[in-house]
Design a protein around this motif. Structure first.
Motif, mmCIF file in Angstrom:
data_model
loop_
_atom_site.group_PDB
_atom_site.id
_atom_site.type_symbol
_atom_site.label_atom_id
_atom_site.label_comp_id
_atom_site.label_asym_id
_atom_site.label_seq_id
_atom_site.Cartn_x
_atom_site.Cartn_y
_atom_site.Cartn_z
ATOM 1 N N THR A 139 -8.915 26.763 -59.962
ATOM 2 C CA THR A 139 -8.477 25.602 -60.582
ATOM 3 C C THR A 139 -8.748 25.341 -62.079
ATOM 4 O O THR A 139 -9.116 26.328 -62.609
ATOM 5 C CB THR A 139 -9.820 24.560 -60.150
ATOM 6 O OG1 THR A 139 -11.149 25.067 -60.584
ATOM 7 C CG2 THR A 139 -10.065 24.813 -58.426
ATOM 8 N N TRP A 144 -14.062 24.882 -57.525
ATOM 9 C CA TRP A 144 -13.620 24.443 -56.276
ATOM 10 C C TRP A 144 -15.019 24.259 -55.285
ATOM 11 O O TRP A 144 -15.184 23.223 -54.840
ATOM 12 C CB TRP A 144 -13.058 25.798 -55.434
ATOM 13 C CG TRP A 144 -13.040 26.167 -54.257
ATOM 14 C CD1 TRP A 144 -13.181 25.299 -53.079
ATOM 15 C CD2 TRP A 144 -13.469 27.837 -53.552
ATOM 16 N NE1 TRP A 144 -13.331 26.089 -52.035
ATOM 17 C CE2 TRP A 144 -13.404 27.237 -52.369
ATOM 18 C CE3 TRP A 144 -13.524 28.667 -54.303
ATOM 19 C CZ2 TRP A 144 -13.777 28.540 -51.447
ATOM 20 C CZ3 TRP A 144 -13.661 29.754 -53.411
ATOM 21 C CH2 TRP A 144 -13.964 29.999 -52.166
ATOM 22 N N GLN A 147 -16.079 20.838 -55.915
ATOM 23 C CA GLN A 147 -15.204 19.687 -55.286
ATOM 24 C C GLN A 147 -15.824 19.308 -54.019
ATOM 25 O O GLN A 147 -15.880 18.149 -53.692
ATOM 26 C CB GLN A 147 -13.761 20.065 -55.248
ATOM 27 C CG GLN A 147 -13.043 20.391 -56.571
ATOM 28 C CD GLN A 147 -11.758 20.741 -56.477
ATOM 29 O OE1 GLN A 147 -11.056 20.216 -55.675
ATOM 30 N NE2 GLN A 147 -11.395 21.424 -57.457
ATOM 31 N N SER A 161 -13.563 23.075 -46.871
ATOM 32 C CA SER A 161 -12.191 23.001 -47.679
ATOM 33 C C SER A 161 -11.208 22.994 -46.755
ATOM 34 O O SER A 161 -11.065 23.445 -45.704
ATOM 35 C CB SER A 161 -12.109 24.501 -48.313
ATOM 36 O OG SER A 161 -13.370 24.819 -49.321
ATOM 37 N N LYS A 181 -10.377 8.043 -43.569
ATOM 38 C CA LYS A 181 -9.959 8.388 -44.916
ATOM 39 C C LYS A 181 -11.100 7.821 -45.866
ATOM 40 O O LYS A 181 -11.414 6.626 -45.947
ATOM 41 C CB LYS A 181 -8.671 7.808 -45.362
ATOM 42 C CG LYS A 181 -8.291 8.252 -46.654
ATOM 43 C CD LYS A 181 -6.963 7.629 -47.077
ATOM 44 C CE LYS A 181 -6.626 7.965 -48.456
ATOM 45 N NZ LYS A 181 -5.252 7.387 -48.932
ATOM 46 N N ASN A 183 -11.220 9.028 -49.441
ATOM 47 C CA ASN A 183 -10.271 8.891 -50.522
ATOM 48 C C ASN A 183 -8.941 9.880 -50.199
ATOM 49 O O ASN A 183 -8.830 10.365 -49.334
ATOM 50 C CB ASN A 183 -10.933 9.163 -51.950
ATOM 51 C CG ASN A 183 -11.434 10.635 -51.921
ATOM 52 O OD1 ASN A 183 -10.894 11.441 -51.496
ATOM 53 N ND2 ASN A 183 -12.809 10.728 -52.542
ATOM 54 N N ASP A 184 -8.304 9.937 -51.482
ATOM 55 C CA ASP A 184 -6.823 10.785 -51.186
ATOM 56 C C ASP A 184 -7.135 12.284 -50.567
ATOM 57 O O ASP A 184 -6.257 12.814 -50.517
ATOM 58 C CB ASP A 184 -6.161 10.676 -52.491
ATOM 59 C CG ASP A 184 -5.448 9.342 -52.680
ATOM 60 O OD1 ASP A 184 -5.493 8.548 -51.816
ATOM 61 O OD2 ASP A 184 -5.044 8.876 -53.749
ATOM 62 N N ARG A 185 -8.339 12.707 -50.916
ATOM 63 C CA ARG A 185 -8.602 14.078 -50.906
ATOM 64 C C ARG A 185 -9.733 14.553 -49.528
ATOM 65 O O ARG A 185 -9.714 15.433 -49.254
ATOM 66 C CB ARG A 185 -9.071 14.860 -51.989
ATOM 67 C CG ARG A 185 -7.883 14.824 -52.993
ATOM 68 C CD ARG A 185 -8.410 16.019 -54.201
ATOM 69 N NE ARG A 185 -7.243 16.176 -54.946
ATOM 70 C CZ ARG A 185 -6.224 16.972 -54.909
ATOM 71 N NH1 ARG A 185 -6.188 17.874 -53.834
ATOM 72 N NH2 ARG A 185 -5.323 17.409 -55.647
ATOM 73 N N CYS A 250 -12.196 18.430 -47.202
ATOM 74 C CA CYS A 250 -11.908 18.178 -48.615
ATOM 75 C C CYS A 250 -10.729 19.138 -49.180
ATOM 76 O O CYS A 250 -10.807 20.411 -49.025
ATOM 77 C CB CYS A 250 -12.988 18.451 -49.590
ATOM 78 S SG CYS A 250 -12.718 18.093 -51.267
ATOM 79 N N PHE A 251 -9.468 18.319 -49.299
ATOM 80 C CA PHE A 251 -8.423 19.146 -49.911
ATOM 81 C C PHE A 251 -8.604 19.667 -51.438
ATOM 82 O O PHE A 251 -8.859 18.726 -52.165
ATOM 83 C CB PHE A 251 -7.138 18.148 -49.868
ATOM 84 C CG PHE A 251 -6.405 18.108 -48.488
ATOM 85 C CD1 PHE A 251 -5.654 18.901 -47.872
ATOM 86 C CD2 PHE A 251 -6.948 16.988 -47.898
ATOM 87 C CE1 PHE A 251 -5.194 18.840 -46.661
ATOM 88 C CE2 PHE A 251 -6.285 16.785 -46.444
ATOM 89 C CZ PHE A 251 -5.438 18.021 -45.858
ATOM 90 N N ASP A 253 -8.566 20.847 -55.102
ATOM 91 C CA ASP A 253 -7.325 20.718 -56.155
ATOM 92 C C ASP A 253 -7.432 22.275 -56.688
ATOM 93 O O ASP A 253 -8.088 22.288 -57.861
ATOM 94 C CB ASP A 253 -7.696 19.681 -57.259
ATOM 95 C CG ASP A 253 -6.803 19.313 -58.306
ATOM 96 O OD1 ASP A 253 -5.601 20.050 -58.063
ATOM 97 O OD2 ASP A 253 -7.007 18.639 -59.234
#
Length: 292
Positions: A139, A144, A147, A161, A181, A183-185, A250-251, A253
């Motif tokens: 990252t 990671w 996150q 993950s 959902k 949030n976006d991740r 969790c996606f 980043d």
């Protein structure tokens, strides 16, 4: 909430895909440029607040223990030769965390077994990380594992993950069915299906080697049924947990590298070298010449 300070790294496998190279060298010790794969995982965990690294090994994995131990003779020789920076780096590896080694034992085997072998090291109210020793994320910002920790602090629940994959690869991973959902991740996981194959896969979102587990998974893993392959899987335990409580995906980043596959291992080395200022210019020139 109590924060995770322990990480279990699963490193007991034979690594048969890399024979004969891993007959004497654990696959977890294969270098990505100048650091073993397992060290990259440890560094990310430590940067995320982990103090205790629990490595589940087998009888062929002494090199892992040696790597994270002090070699004062080597350090002294380096200092005598004016290589203090390198000696400091080697000393720092041993001091990154408290390293604990557990031999995998018991049957049936599978991804749940090494976690059960470490259950006595986990407190009743303690969340903990689990990582496979041949999967890493690199990252640019938040490490990671951190996150996953941030998602845990939002939800208070187990976090896994996640990564989007091509559906043709659904026979290699546990595939998730998402619910609400956050949030976006971050999304709730309603179900995990272990290696369903492309036709049976209900999504193209896969669980990829990284878990922040709450301790309520441990009694579930003790009773998880044996799969058709004769093993006990963490994914099956997580499915049981999802029936009783919420779990989340969790996606991450970052860029994920699978060093357990020969071609992907080579790709990891090349890609990471192309992002390393020490090698980037010369390697890019070499590759352009070879491919022209």
């Amino acid at each position: 909430m109590r924060q995770p300070t322990k990480a279990i790294i699963l490193a007991a496998g034979f690594g048969t895909r890399f024979l004969p190279a891993c007959k004497s060298i654990p696959k977890e010790m294969f270098p990505v440029i100048d650091k073993p794969v397992i060290q990259l995982i440890v560094e990310q965990a430590v940067a995320s607040g982990v103090k205790d690294i629990i490595i589940v090994t087998s009888s062929r994995k002494h090199a892992i223990e040696d790597h994270f131990d002090r070699d004062e003779t080597l350090e002294r020789q380096l200092r005598d030769n004016g290589k203090d920076a390198l000696a400091d780096e080697l000393e720092g590896i041993a001091n990154m965390a408290n390293f604990i080694y557990v031999r995998q034992k018991g049957t049936p085997k599978g991804t749940a077994r090494p976690i059960l072998n470490c259950a006595h090291l986990i407190d009743d109210d303690e969340p903990f990380f689990v990582f496979f020793a041949d999967d890493i994320y690199v990252t640019q910002g938040t490490p990671w594992p951190a996150q996953l920790r941030d998602a845990y602090n939002k939800t208070g629940k187990t976090v896994i993950s996640m990564m989007e994959i091509d559906k043709k690869d659904a026979d290699k991973y546990a595939i998730a069915v998402f619910g609400e959902k956050v949030n976006d991740r971050v999304f709730q996981i309603e179900e995990l299906i272990e290696k369903p194959g492309a036709e049976a896969a209900k999504s193209n979102f896969a669980s990829i080697s990284g878990f922040l587990l709450t301790p309520d998974i441990l009694p579930i893993l003790e009773k998880v049924p044996v799969s058709k392959s004769g093993e006990i899987y963490l994914a099956d335990g997580l499915n049981e947990l999802a029936k009783k409580d919420k779990i989340y995906g969790c996606f991450v980043d970052g860029v994920r590298y699978d060093t357990g596959d020969k071609l992907l291992y080579v790709e990891a080395i090349v890609d990471m070298a192309l992002h390393d200022d020490r090698f980037k210019a010369d390697l890019e020139k070499f590759l352009r010449e070879k491919l022209s």
